[in-house]
Design an enzyme around this catalytic site. Structure first.
Site, PDB file in Angstrom:
ATOM      1  CB  THR A   1       1.019   2.905  -5.607  1.00 43.00           C
ATOM      2  OG1 THR A   1       0.716   2.095  -4.492  1.00 43.00           O
ATOM      3  CG2 THR A   1       2.446   2.695  -6.004  1.00 43.00           C
TER       4      THR A   1
ATOM      5  CG  ASP B   1      -1.832   1.142   1.268  1.00 44.31           C
ATOM      6  OD1 ASP B   1      -2.399   1.442   0.206  1.00 44.31           O
ATOM      7  OD2 ASP B   1      -1.978   1.776   2.313  1.00 44.31           O
TER       8      ASP B   1
END
Ligand code: ADP
Ligand code: MG
Length: 535
Positions: A93, A59
């Site tokens: 991201t 994550d």
């Protein structure tokens, strides 16, 4: 001419164009840390903190938080990852990679001496056009059809989890997550979904409890004799210590004789029994307290067929209150039905190695708890984070049901759109907008790179397909090819993309607009200040 000293000795100051460039380079370094985690074939990162705690994560927000970045400009990227996490939950991201690529594409302009304000205006314009375009082309499936809505939500959840450690079980979990979110009421409060972890068992043993569940708390002798199941019990939620207080160690009580001492002890017992009697007479069957419930009280409740649990964690007690109604009391003075909660079914049952208190069929708020099972601690933690991403996405998709195709499809389409528009604009803005168009291609390119595909080849194919009007063509991760990701059900809520674009562009503008950094000397460095005293 006397020298003018403005700043303290040891202050670092740097300014001008070279400063912007050095900030851009710092951001690039951060982006390099996370770029390999993007997408279904992205790798995970193992991070070890100073205390030795290890975290495995895919994550973006978690990684950025743990990186402990010190560079002031690069911290901006950490912030946008965090804000993306808080705002929509997924795409963390992507947002960092996008911001990094925007900056990279803007670097040549800075080097050539284009003024920051002009670049910023160009970036803003491009973002605005892109966001408008997403809104135009996003697909809105019909909302009134329950089955169709559920399917849409499951697909979005599956896409969000496709890039995580648990992608093998994504069908299992996407159903569970959607089930959980659909249990909530219209406002979809996130804190009404509790997530608990019990080590042991397989991931597929993870279960969803319709109601509140929390681990059995520490209990005293007598607990075994309490009933562990009730139907329609009244529930008392307390913030009261039901325990005989130990004498203070350093208190001094002067007594003349033994009887007086007995009175002191008796008073203590009377106070406790008084409280217990009040609780009993209120009709409550289940007593929960944030503070300890001692052995005397436990025994007392056991004799009267009542159940009690002390030291219930604050958040669990609050969730029980929201779910079962009633209020958390700090006194037993007026304990009546108006402050007692209730639920359809209460039981204590064994889940893995732990015993759990389960409250099912709660009347007030709709709430549920997911109990994650699995092997290693880190694995379960990452599962929790992945479920959080998916839950956020499902909530978003339910509130705002427009979706776009993922896997680089939307980015390629935006890129084509911006390139077309840029040709109709004269001046420097043309170059800037087409640079942003180029930057958007970073997402499909990175998805390919991470999967080990020939990115140039696939990008060329994608450009061609999009030029022919195949709007949702994106990277096909399974077959090393391009495919219509709308048909393949790689769906993402359009809001995720809009938010990522806006946040990335804001960060870019922020970094471009900083042309001077002044760093105060750290306290503790440099010559010791005059004067006495400890430092
Ligand atoms: P983020 O933190 O940005 O969500 P992820 O690692 O979850 O990063 O990767 C998300 C990217 O992976 C998105 O661009 C999404 O479209 C893409 N993606 C997810 N599932 C698939 C799939 N099955 N095929 C192709 N691309 C996918
Ligand atoms: Mg994701």
């Amino acid at each position: 001419q006397p020298q003018i000293i403005l700043l303290k000795e040891g202050t670092e100051a740097s300014q001008g164009r070279s400063q912007i460039i050095s900030n851009i380079n710092a951001c690039q370094a951060i982006v390099d840390c996370v770029r390999t985690t993007l997408g279904p074939r992205g790798m995970d990162k193992l991070m070890v903190e100073a205390q030795g705690k290890a975290t495995i994560s895919n994550d973006g927000a978690t990684i950025m938080k743990l990186l402990d970045v010190v560079h002031p400009a690069a911290k901006t990227l950490v912030d946008i990852a965090k804000s993306q996490d808080a705002e929509v939950g997924d795409g963390t991201t992507s947002v960092v990679i996008l911001a990094g690529e925007f900056l990279k594409q803007m670097k040549p302009f800075v080097e050539e001496g284009v003024h920051s304000q002009i670049i910023i205006r160009g970036v803003r314009r491009a973002t605005q056009l892109a966001v408008q375009f997403i809104n135009e082309i996003a697909v809105k499936p019909k909302k009134d059809d329950e089955a169709e809505l559920r399917q849409l939500l499951e697909k979005c959840a599956a896409t969000a989890m496709g890039s995580k450690l648990i992608n093998q079980q994504k069908d299992f979990f996407s159903k569970m997550v959607v089930e959980a979110v659909l249990m909530l009421d219209d406002l979809l409060p996130l804190n009404m979904i509790g997530i608990k972890k019990v080590s042991g068992g397989a991931l597929e043993d993870t279960l969803l409890v319709a109601g509140v569940a929390f681990k059995k708390t520490f209990s005293y002798a007598g607990f075994e004799m309490q009933p562990k199941q009730y139907t329609d019990p009244k529930i008392a939620l307390l913030n009261i210590e039901l325990e005989l207080k130990a004498e203070r160690d350093n208190a001094e009580v002067r007594l003349e004789n033994v009887e007086e001492y007995q009175k002191v002890v008796d008073a203590e017992w009377t106070i406790l029994y008084d409280k217990l009697a009040k609780i009993h007479s209120s009709g409550a069957k289940v007593v929960l307290s944030k503070l300890p419930i001692g052995d005397v009280a436990t025994q007392y409740f056991a004799d009267r067929d009542m159940f009690c649990a002390g030291r219930v964690p604050d958040e669990d007690l609050k969730r029980t209150m929201k779910a079962c109604g009633g209020s958390i009391l700090t006194t037993v003075a007026d304990l009546d039905d108006s402050v007692l909660g209730t639920c359809q079914h209460f039981e204590e049952s064994q889940i893995g190695g732990d015993r759990f208190n389960l409250f099912k069929g709660c009347p007030q708020a709709k709430t549920c708890t997911i109990i994650i099972r699995g092997g290693a601690e880190q694995f379960m933690e990452e599962t929790e984070r992945s479920l959080h991403d998916a839950i956020m996405i499902v909530r978003r998709a339910k509130k705002n049901d427009a979706v776009v195709a993922g896997g680089g499809a939307i980015e390629m389409e935006l890129s084509k759109h911006l390139r077309e528009i840029s040709r109709t604009i004269a001046g420097k803005e043309q170059m800037l907008i087409s640079a942003i168009a180029r930057a958007l291609e970073v997402i499909p390119r990175q998805l390919c790179d991470n999967a080990g595909f020939d990115s140039t080849n696939i990008l060329n194919k994608l450009r061609q397909k999009h030029a022919q009007g195949n709007r949702w063509m994106g990277v096909d991760i399974l077959n090393e090819d391009v495919a219509d990701n709308m048909e393949k059900c790689v769906w993402e809520p359009s809001l995720v993309k809009i938010n990522a674009l806006s946040a990335a562009s804001e960060a870019t503008c922020l970094i471009l607009s900083v042309d001077e950094t002044i760093k105060n000397p750290k306290s503790g460095e440099g010559p010791a200040p005059p004067g006495r005293g400890r430092r």
